[in-house]
Write a protein that holds these residues in place. Structure first.
Motif, PDB file in Angstrom:
ATOM      1  N   TYR A   2     -10.942  16.813  82.782  1.00 25.12           N
ATOM      2  CA  TYR A   2     -12.208  16.748  82.043  1.00 25.12           C
ATOM      3  C   TYR A   2     -13.065  17.981  82.299  1.00 25.12           C
ATOM      4  CZ  TYR A   2     -15.663  15.097  85.622  1.00 25.12           C
ATOM      5  OH  TYR A   2     -16.535  14.988  86.681  1.00 25.12           O
ATOM      6  N   LEU A   3     -12.934  18.583  83.471  1.00 24.90           N
ATOM      7  CA  LEU A   3     -13.682  19.817  83.719  1.00 24.90           C
ATOM      8  C   LEU A   3     -13.212  20.932  82.796  1.00 24.90           C
ATOM      9  CD1 LEU A   3     -13.865  19.887  87.634  1.00 24.90           C
ATOM     10  CD2 LEU A   3     -15.745  19.444  86.046  1.00 24.90           C
ATOM     11  N   SER A   4     -11.896  21.098  82.676  1.00 28.94           N
ATOM     12  CA  SER A   4     -11.377  22.175  81.839  1.00 28.94           C
ATOM     13  C   SER A   4     -11.528  21.862  80.359  1.00 28.94           C
ATOM     14  CB  SER A   4      -9.909  22.455  82.172  1.00 28.94           C
ATOM     15  OG  SER A   4      -9.098  21.328  81.904  1.00 28.94           O
ATOM     16  N   ASP A   5     -11.349  20.602  79.972  1.00 27.94           N
ATOM     17  CA  ASP A   5     -11.411  20.232  78.564  1.00 27.94           C
ATOM     18  C   ASP A   5     -12.829  20.344  78.019  1.00 27.94           C
ATOM     19  OD1 ASP A   5      -9.818  18.746  76.274  1.00 27.94           O
ATOM     20  OD2 ASP A   5     -11.746  17.743  76.435  1.00 27.94           O
ATOM     21  N   LEU A   6     -13.781  19.737  78.694  1.00 31.43           N
ATOM     22  CA  LEU A   6     -15.163  19.820  78.233  1.00 31.43           C
ATOM     23  C   LEU A   6     -15.670  21.262  78.262  1.00 31.43           C
ATOM     24  CD1 LEU A   6     -17.018  16.735  79.751  1.00 31.43           C
ATOM     25  CD2 LEU A   6     -16.692  17.255  77.340  1.00 31.43           C
ATOM     26  N   HIS A  21      -8.436  11.718  77.907  1.00 29.19           N
ATOM     27  CA  HIS A  21      -9.556  12.586  78.250  1.00 29.19           C
ATOM     28  C   HIS A  21     -10.142  12.028  79.540  1.00 29.19           C
ATOM     29  CE1 HIS A  21     -12.878  15.201  77.950  1.00 29.19           C
ATOM     30  NE2 HIS A  21     -13.602  14.612  77.023  1.00 29.19           N
ATOM     31  N   GLY A  22     -10.669  12.908  80.401  1.00 27.09           N
ATOM     32  CA  GLY A  22     -11.227  12.438  81.656  1.00 27.09           C
ATOM     33  C   GLY A  22     -12.703  12.101  81.597  1.00 27.09           C
ATOM     34  N   PHE A  23     -13.271  12.038  80.394  1.00 28.98           N
ATOM     35  CA  PHE A  23     -14.710  11.808  80.256  1.00 28.98           C
ATOM     36  C   PHE A  23     -15.151  10.540  80.985  1.00 28.98           C
ATOM     37  CE2 PHE A  23     -18.491  10.103  78.247  1.00 28.98           C
ATOM     38  CZ  PHE A  23     -19.275  11.214  77.991  1.00 28.98           C
ATOM     39  N   LEU A  24     -14.364   9.458  80.849  1.00 29.30           N
ATOM     40  CA  LEU A  24     -14.784   8.192  81.459  1.00 29.30           C
ATOM     41  C   LEU A  24     -14.847   8.304  82.975  1.00 29.30           C
ATOM     42  CD1 LEU A  24     -15.618   5.273  81.135  1.00 29.30           C
ATOM     43  CD2 LEU A  24     -13.198   4.627  81.045  1.00 29.30           C
ATOM     44  N   LEU A  25     -13.916   9.030  83.574  1.00 29.18           N
ATOM     45  CA  LEU A  25     -13.978   9.240  85.021  1.00 29.18           C
ATOM     46  C   LEU A  25     -15.268   9.947  85.397  1.00 29.18           C
ATOM     47  CD1 LEU A  25     -12.776   9.312  87.902  1.00 29.18           C
ATOM     48  CD2 LEU A  25     -11.716  11.504  87.271  1.00 29.18           C
ATOM     49  N   GLY A  26     -15.632  10.979  84.626  1.00 26.47           N
ATOM     50  CA  GLY A  26     -16.871  11.685  84.910  1.00 26.47           C
ATOM     51  C   GLY A  26     -18.077  10.774  84.813  1.00 26.47           C
ATOM     52  N   ALA A  39     -17.360  17.081  71.073  1.00 23.44           N
ATOM     53  CA  ALA A  39     -17.148  18.489  70.764  1.00 23.44           C
ATOM     54  C   ALA A  39     -18.218  19.004  69.802  1.00 23.44           C
ATOM     55  CB  ALA A  39     -15.760  18.688  70.176  1.00 23.44           C
ATOM     56  N   ARG A  40     -18.588  18.194  68.824  1.00 24.32           N
ATOM     57  CA  ARG A  40     -19.617  18.622  67.872  1.00 24.32           C
ATOM     58  C   ARG A  40     -20.943  18.869  68.577  1.00 24.32           C
ATOM     59  NH1 ARG A  40     -19.800  13.932  63.759  1.00 24.32           N
ATOM     60  NH2 ARG A  40     -21.333  15.235  62.680  1.00 24.32           N
ATOM     61  N   LEU A  41     -21.281  18.005  69.511  1.00 20.83           N
ATOM     62  CA  LEU A  41     -22.520  18.209  70.272  1.00 20.83           C
ATOM     63  C   LEU A  41     -22.446  19.498  71.082  1.00 20.83           C
ATOM     64  CD1 LEU A  41     -23.036  14.534  71.512  1.00 20.83           C
ATOM     65  CD2 LEU A  41     -24.604  15.790  70.010  1.00 20.83           C
ATOM     66  N   GLY A  42     -21.299  19.725  71.711  1.00 20.47           N
ATOM     67  CA  GLY A  42     -21.135  20.938  72.509  1.00 20.47           C
ATOM     68  C   GLY A  42     -21.212  22.198  71.682  1.00 20.47           C
ATOM     69  N   ALA A  43     -20.602  22.151  70.479  1.00 20.72           N
ATOM     70  CA  ALA A  43     -20.635  23.329  69.613  1.00 20.72           C
ATOM     71  C   ALA A  43     -22.056  23.663  69.190  1.00 20.72           C
ATOM     72  CB  ALA A  43     -19.755  23.095  68.384  1.00 20.72           C
ATOM     73  N   ARG A  44     -22.821  22.644  68.838  1.00 22.30           N
ATOM     74  CA  ARG A  44     -24.189  22.879  68.398  1.00 22.30           C
ATOM     75  C   ARG A  44     -25.078  23.390  69.524  1.00 22.30           C
ATOM     76  NH1 ARG A  44     -21.800  19.885  64.899  1.00 22.30           N
ATOM     77  NH2 ARG A  44     -22.611  19.482  62.820  1.00 22.30           N
ATOM     78  N   LYS A  45     -24.768  22.984  70.729  1.00 23.61           N
ATOM     79  CA  LYS A  45     -25.581  23.399  71.874  1.00 23.61           C
ATOM     80  C   LYS A  45     -25.247  24.816  72.341  1.00 23.61           C
ATOM     81  CE  LYS A  45     -26.683  21.979  76.638  1.00 23.61           C
ATOM     82  NZ  LYS A  45     -26.480  20.903  77.659  1.00 23.61           N
ATOM     83  N   TRP A  46     -23.947  25.146  72.399  1.00 24.91           N
ATOM     84  CA  TRP A  46     -23.537  26.371  73.063  1.00 24.91           C
ATOM     85  C   TRP A  46     -23.211  27.531  72.121  1.00 24.91           C
ATOM     86  CZ3 TRP A  46     -24.502  27.018  78.021  1.00 24.91           C
ATOM     87  CH2 TRP A  46     -24.655  25.878  78.823  1.00 24.91           C
ATOM     88  N   ALA A  47     -22.845  27.259  70.865  1.00 27.95           N
ATOM     89  CA  ALA A  47     -22.528  28.362  69.953  1.00 27.95           C
ATOM     90  C   ALA A  47     -23.687  29.355  69.824  1.00 27.95           C
ATOM     91  CB  ALA A  47     -22.121  27.830  68.579  1.00 27.95           C
ATOM     92  N   ALA A  67      -3.796  28.041  80.558  1.00 28.61           N
ATOM     93  CA  ALA A  67      -3.211  28.655  79.354  1.00 28.61           C
ATOM     94  C   ALA A  67      -3.401  27.767  78.140  1.00 28.61           C
ATOM     95  CB  ALA A  67      -1.730  28.937  79.588  1.00 28.61           C
ATOM     96  N   ASN A  68      -3.197  26.458  78.302  1.00 29.73           N
ATOM     97  CA  ASN A  68      -3.318  25.545  77.176  1.00 29.73           C
ATOM     98  C   ASN A  68      -4.763  25.355  76.754  1.00 29.73           C
ATOM     99  OD1 ASN A  68      -0.701  23.984  76.194  1.00 29.73           O
ATOM    100  ND2 ASN A  68      -0.418  24.499  78.344  1.00 29.73           N
ATOM    101  N   GLU A  69      -5.672  25.189  77.706  1.00 31.80           N
ATOM    102  CA  GLU A  69      -7.071  24.914  77.374  1.00 31.80           C
ATOM    103  C   GLU A  69      -7.815  26.161  76.896  1.00 31.80           C
ATOM    104  OE1 GLU A  69      -8.484  22.165  77.067  1.00 31.80           O
ATOM    105  OE2 GLU A  69      -7.738  20.677  78.481  1.00 31.80           O
ATOM    106  N   SER A  70      -7.299  27.342  77.209  1.00 30.25           N
ATOM    107  CA  SER A  70      -8.014  28.563  76.854  1.00 30.25           C
ATOM    108  C   SER A  70      -7.382  29.321  75.700  1.00 30.25           C
ATOM    109  CB  SER A  70      -8.084  29.505  78.067  1.00 30.25           C
ATOM    110  OG  SER A  70      -8.658  28.870  79.178  1.00 30.25           O
ATOM    111  N   VAL A  71      -6.059  29.204  75.533  1.00 29.29           N
ATOM    112  CA  VAL A  71      -5.360  30.041  74.564  1.00 29.29           C
ATOM    113  C   VAL A  71      -4.525  29.208  73.593  1.00 29.29           C
ATOM    114  CG1 VAL A  71      -3.765  31.976  74.264  1.00 29.29           C
ATOM    115  CG2 VAL A  71      -5.247  31.896  76.281  1.00 29.29           C
ATOM    116  N   ILE A  72      -3.562  28.444  74.120  1.00 33.23           N
ATOM    117  CA  ILE A  72      -2.573  27.791  73.263  1.00 33.23           C
ATOM    118  C   ILE A  72      -3.221  26.780  72.328  1.00 33.23           C
ATOM    119  CG2 ILE A  72      -0.506  26.340  73.266  1.00 33.23           C
ATOM    120  CD1 ILE A  72       0.233  27.698  75.964  1.00 33.23           C
ATOM    121  N   GLU A  73      -4.131  25.968  72.843  1.00 35.85           N
ATOM    122  CA  GLU A  73      -4.801  24.997  71.984  1.00 35.85           C
ATOM    123  C   GLU A  73      -5.577  25.694  70.870  1.00 35.85           C
ATOM    124  OE1 GLU A  73      -7.777  21.104  72.227  1.00 35.85           O
ATOM    125  OE2 GLU A  73      -7.084  22.064  74.077  1.00 35.85           O
ATOM    126  N   ALA A  74      -6.171  26.834  71.186  1.00 38.55           N
ATOM    127  CA  ALA A  74      -6.930  27.570  70.179  1.00 38.55           C
ATOM    128  C   ALA A  74      -6.016  28.092  69.077  1.00 38.55           C
ATOM    129  CB  ALA A  74      -7.684  28.724  70.828  1.00 38.55           C
TER     130      ALA A  74
END
Length: 492
Positions: free
Chosen positions: A229-233, A143-148, A431-439, A400-407
């Motif tokens: 990390y931009l696409s994953d987060l 994951h690219g989180f550490l770079l960010g 991910a749990r934090l993101g889901a609670r914030k954006w859902a 394709a992977n981050e938007s469709v295939i992974e789902a």
């Protein structure tokens, strides 16, 4: 915009090019027949240290061990006294043979260190980790989180080590499950991207590709750590997790308001998305899903898509801005400091998710409806994420992977088996934090803007749908489908 000039050279694996829309991308196909090349890919590596026993750490440690056999030792490193020690022992790692140990000791003793601890822990512990690395070793991330985080605080990676990433496009449980389930099917596993951020040894690319092949990736595509990390987060805060959470909650309420029973409202919302809709997209793409509908269903789909797409586009752009600005990363780091005092609660006690437990217990798969309205809303938000990532210049494989295939090949099958609430309550902290914030944002905007547009007496503006049938994504997914393993994930 991201830099699209990506290519790589490998002396170990067979690179090939695939054409996706108007672009050409280099990939490596995986397969168990390539395991015999792994000693060459990991030349000079006597020990791989996998740090962490979360979903990715546990899955990757076991896959690597099983793929490498006795050629390279795979050792798990955990905090002293970690409650995960016993789980690692149960999986066959132990102190006596040197395959389980204290994390900093494992880091110092390893030639390749895969840092798979929680993002908030990365932000807290990175200095100690870097200090323990020996010069000339390889630091691996998924994951690219550490770079960010490092970019935000004006820090960087040690200059005397390789820095690479292999990022499976699925949850850790999927990485392990498909590897095990596909033991007799060559190439069964979860797709992965790879990135080479620093190559000090000259071996970084082959080690990254070897890592991906050893995890069982059917194909490995190239990205950058920054792009990843931009696409994953953004993806997990949009359609992969928060988006689907908000979509099905809004649809459940809508169907209840229209007079459906609790049971049927859940079947037409969550069950429809995670079941037949995801299955059809996985095998036939979004356009295949649309073509599977009858004439009346296509009209319903088109209106729902047209109303949901603008909401998805607005929110995914906002999410992307929050990620690239560093706000989302800062939020995760700050939350890590609060969680001991304010732990995240669960969502599965809410009425909808209690209904879902009963629906799954009584499920007859052939009777789950393929609801065209639900399909249109889901696909509208999904395509909005695709278009956002295209606008910001991400590679088509990544999009394709981050938007469709992974789902549809990893996350939604788990949600189908155990519930959307289960996924929201049991995925990574980030991910749990993101889901609670954006859902709730997806839920509210769909309820407040998309559905009223459909229910008004005025015709729905189908401008966004006009671009659907000729969209480049359909061709991209067709090419990706040719690389897809024949094994579907099974969640017991």
């Amino acid at each position: 915009m991201q830099d699209q000039t990506l290519d790589f050279e490998t002396s170990v694996f067979d690179k090939e090019y695939i054409t996706l829309g108007d672009r050409r991308e280099a990939i490596v196909r995986g397969g168990r027949h390539l395991f015999e090349r792994l000693p060459q890919a990991f030349d000079g590596v006597r020990q791989i240290g996998v740090i962490g026993w979360g979903p990715q750490g546990s899955a990757q440690a076991q896959n690597l061990r099983d793929s490498l056999g006795n050629t390279v030792r795979v050792t798990v490193g955990l905090r002293e006294g970690s409650s995960s020690m016993q789980e690692a022992r149960a999986a066959g790692f132990c102190e006596q043979d040197g395959t389980l140990g204290e994390m900093y000791e494992v880091i110092a003793a390893s030639d390749m260190v895969l840092l798979l601890i929680a993002d908030s822990a990365l932000a807290t512990l990175y200095e100690q980790v870097f200090a323990a690395l020996r010069p000339g070793t390889t630091l691996g991330l998924s994951h690219g989180f550490l770079l960010g985080h490092l970019s935000q605080i004006g820090a960087g990676f040690p200059t005397d080590v390789d820095v690479i990433a292999v990022c499976p496009k699925g949850m850790g449980a999927s990485v392990r499950a498909l590897y095990v389930q596909g033991a007799d099917v060559n190439g069964a596993g979860i797709n992965a991207s790879f990135a080479v951020h620093q190559d000090r040894t000259g071996h970084a690319t082959d080690r990254a590709l070897g890592w991906s092949v050893a995890l069982g990736a059917p194909y490995t595509f190239q990205t950058t750590l920054h792009s990843e990390y931009l696409s994953d987060l953004s993806g997990e805060r949009a359609v992969l997790l928060a988006g689907v959470h908000g979509i099905v909650e809004s649809l459940y309420r809508r169907y209840r308001d229209q007079g459906l029973s609790e049971h049927d409202a859940f079947r037409h919302s969550a069950e429809s998305v995670t079941g037949p809709i995801s299955s059809l997209i996985s095998k036939s793409g979004l356009d295949g899903l649309y073509r599977s509908l009858d004439a009346d269903g296509r009209e319903v789909f088109a209106d729902a898509y047209s109303a949901a797409y603008p909401v998805g586009l607005e929110l995914t752009h906002e999410i992307y801005d929050e990620v690239r600005s560093g706000n989302e990363i800062s939020g995760v780091v700050m939350a890590g400091r609060r969680l001991a005092r304010f732990p995240m609660g669960k969502i599965d006690d809410a009425t909808m998710w209690q209904v879902g437990q009963k629906v799954r217990a009584d499920r007859v798969p052939s009777e789950i409806p393929l609801d065209p309205f639900t399909a249109g809303v889901f696909c509208g938000v999904m395509m909005a994420q695709v278009d956002t990532l295209i606008e910001f210049g991400h590679p088509y494989s990544e999009i394709a992977n981050e938007s469709v295939i992974e789902a549809v090949d990893s996350l939604n099958p788990y949600m189908h088996a155990r519930g959307v609430a289960y996924m929201v309550d049991n995925c990574s902290t980030t991910a749990r934090l993101g889901a609670r914030k954006w859902a709730p944002r997806f839920d509210y905007l769909l309820t407040q803007q998309a559905y009223p547009a459909i229910d008004s007496k005025e015709p729905v503006d189908r401008t966004s749908f006009d671009a659907f049938e000729g969209h480049v994504l359909h061709d991209v997914l067709r090419v990706c489908a040719e690389l897809r393993p024949s094994v579907d994930i099974y969640v017991g």
